[in-house]
Design an enzyme around this catalytic site. Structure first.
Site, PDB file in Angstrom:
ATOM      1  N   HIS A  11       0.711  -1.342  -0.151  1.00  0.00           N
ATOM      2  CA  HIS A  11      -0.399   0.712   0.086  1.00  0.00           C
ATOM      3  C   HIS A  11       1.527   1.319  -0.525  1.00  0.00           C
ATOM      4  O   HIS A  11       0.947   2.336  -0.459  1.00  0.00           O
ATOM      5  CB  HIS A  11      -0.897   0.276   1.285  1.00  0.00           C
ATOM      6  CG  HIS A  11      -2.091  -0.737   1.425  1.00  0.00           C
ATOM      7  ND1 HIS A  11      -2.843  -1.289   0.234  1.00  0.00           N
ATOM      8  CD2 HIS A  11      -2.238  -1.782   2.190  1.00  0.00           C
ATOM      9  CE1 HIS A  11      -3.632  -1.630   0.184  1.00  0.00           C
ATOM     10  NE2 HIS A  11      -3.693  -2.598   1.353  1.00  0.00           N
ATOM     11  N   ARG A  50       0.643  -2.949  -9.957  1.00  0.00           N
ATOM     12  CA  ARG A  50      -0.325  -1.460  -9.378  1.00  0.00           C
ATOM     13  C   ARG A  50       0.605  -1.088  -8.691  1.00  0.00           C
ATOM     14  O   ARG A  50      -0.218   0.619  -7.652  1.00  0.00           O
ATOM     15  CB  ARG A  50      -1.010  -1.985  -9.347  1.00  0.00           C
ATOM     16  CG  ARG A  50      -1.288  -3.196  -8.533  1.00  0.00           C
ATOM     17  CD  ARG A  50      -3.384  -2.897  -8.077  1.00  0.00           C
ATOM     18  NE  ARG A  50      -3.398  -3.673  -9.001  1.00  0.00           N
ATOM     19  CZ  ARG A  50      -4.744  -4.853  -9.144  1.00  0.00           C
ATOM     20  NH1 ARG A  50      -5.009  -4.781  -8.036  1.00  0.00           N
ATOM     21  NH2 ARG A  50      -5.124  -5.281  -9.770  1.00  0.00           N
TER      22      ARG A  50
HETATM   23  N1  PXP Z   1      -0.794 -12.155   2.612  1.00  0.00           N
HETATM   24  C1  PXP Z   1      -1.692 -12.607   0.888  1.00  0.00           C
HETATM   25  C2  PXP Z   1      -0.933 -13.502  -0.164  1.00  0.00           C
HETATM   26  C3  PXP Z   1      -1.572 -11.165   0.271  1.00  0.00           C
HETATM   27  O1  PXP Z   1      -1.915 -11.626  -0.861  1.00  0.00           O
HETATM   28  C4  PXP Z   1      -2.470 -10.431   1.319  1.00  0.00           C
HETATM   29  C5  PXP Z   1      -2.592  -8.753   0.591  1.00  0.00           C
HETATM   30  O2  PXP Z   1      -1.883  -8.830   0.051  1.00  0.00           O
HETATM   31  C6  PXP Z   1      -1.636 -10.757   2.236  1.00  0.00           C
HETATM   32  C7  PXP Z   1      -1.640 -11.374   2.681  1.00  0.00           C
HETATM   33  C8  PXP Z   1      -2.767  -9.550   3.336  1.00  0.00           C
HETATM   34  O3  PXP Z   1      -3.559  -9.222   3.574  1.00  0.00           O
HETATM   35  P1  PXP Z   1      -4.225  -7.748   4.102  1.00  0.00           P
HETATM   36  O4  PXP Z   1      -3.819  -6.538   3.341  1.00  0.00           O
HETATM   37  O5  PXP Z   1      -5.500  -8.115   3.725  1.00  0.00           O
HETATM   38  O6  PXP Z   1      -3.771  -7.862   5.348  1.00  0.00           O
END
Ligand code: PXP
Length: 253
Positions: A11, A50
């Site tokens: 992010h 992205r």
């Molecule tokens: N694990 C995997 C395989 C993911 O694709 C993501 C999201 O990118 C995450 C963990 C983390 O998820 P969140 O951003 O909802 O904590």
């Protein structure tokens, strides 16, 4: 018993890319996460770039002392980059261009051939491989057959039900949560096969403790909730707060 915390910093790159600017810098985010006590850095190099870009992968690999977990689809172009970057772990995930975030575990049964090939290519080059999968026994059995030594259990179903299925008993809210039971059984089965079990997706400061408590969980990968809190308290503090959630619940078990 300890559970590692991998911080997903995608992010930070999303924010940088939104303005076509050079900040915030994902490499700095990796450093701040380390200061906060993170045990690993997780980034997802998507085909459409992205958020994380190839240059981020290489810079983080070259500067961060933390183990790097590269999430990726089984796409030749990305596999080639992984072989150059040599992260400590590659987590194979499904990827759709139209999705906002990863929407479910990989279908290891349907994608067995490409998974087996990709696992072999990466492991032959000294990279450990994990497969992101729903808490489903047949899927896990298939992941094991590919030769991967790790799985990451998709906790999205649990996270969604943890908010919507509150019930009450003795004036206390409890979660009538079949999704948590699925995770517990899946983790147990995977460990019987000799797999190391990570977990992640949708975990936040309220719902993580129950997953951290599952016997044998090795690492939790968390992104959105930590970066969201970091906007207000800073990334070092946000990581510290999540470490405390995990460590407090482990101390109580
Ligand atoms: N694990 C995997 C395989 C993911 O694709 C993501 C999201 O990118 C995450 C963990 C983390 O998820 P969140 O951003 O909802 O904590």
């Amino acid at each position: 018993m300890s559970v590692s915390l991998g911080i997903n910093i995608d992010h930070v790159a999303t924010l940088r890319n939104a303005r076509g600017e050079t900040e915030p810098e994902p490499v700095l985010a990796a450093a701040m996460a380390e200061l906060g006590g993170a045990d690993a850095i997780t980034i997802h190099l998507r085909e459409d770039r992205r958020h994380i870009r190839e240059r981020d992968v290489m810079l983080i690999r070259g500067t961060s002392k933390l183990p790097l977990n590269l999430e990726m689809a089984c796409i030749d172009e990305i596999v080639k980059i992984a072989l150059q970057a040599k992260p400590n772990l590659c987590t194979l995930v499904p990827e759709k261009r139209e999705e906002l975030t990863t929407e479910g575990g990989l279908d290891a049964i349907e994608k067995f051939d490409v998974l087996e090939r990709t696992v072999k290519t990466l492991m032959n080059s000294g990279i450990e491989v994990s497969i992101f999968v729903d808490p489903d026994i047949e899927q896990i059995r298939c992941c094991h057959k590919t030769g991967a030594k790790y799985i990451e259990l998709h906790t999205g179903g649990y996270a969604a039900s943890a908010v919507s299925h509150l019930t009450w008993e003795d004036d206390k809210p409890i979660r009538g949560n079949g999704e948590l039971a699925k995770l517990i059984l899946a983790a147990e089965f995977a460990q019987e096969l000799g797999l190391t079990v990570n977990a992640g997706h949708g975990l936040n400061y309220q719902n993580t403790a129950e997953v951290a408590r599952i016997r044998g969980i090795n690492e939790l990968n968390i992104g959105h909730s930590i970066i969201a809190r970091a906007v207000f308290v800073g990334l070092v503090q946000a990581v510290k707060d999540m470490k405390e959630v995990i460590n407090r619940c482990l101390a109580a078990t």
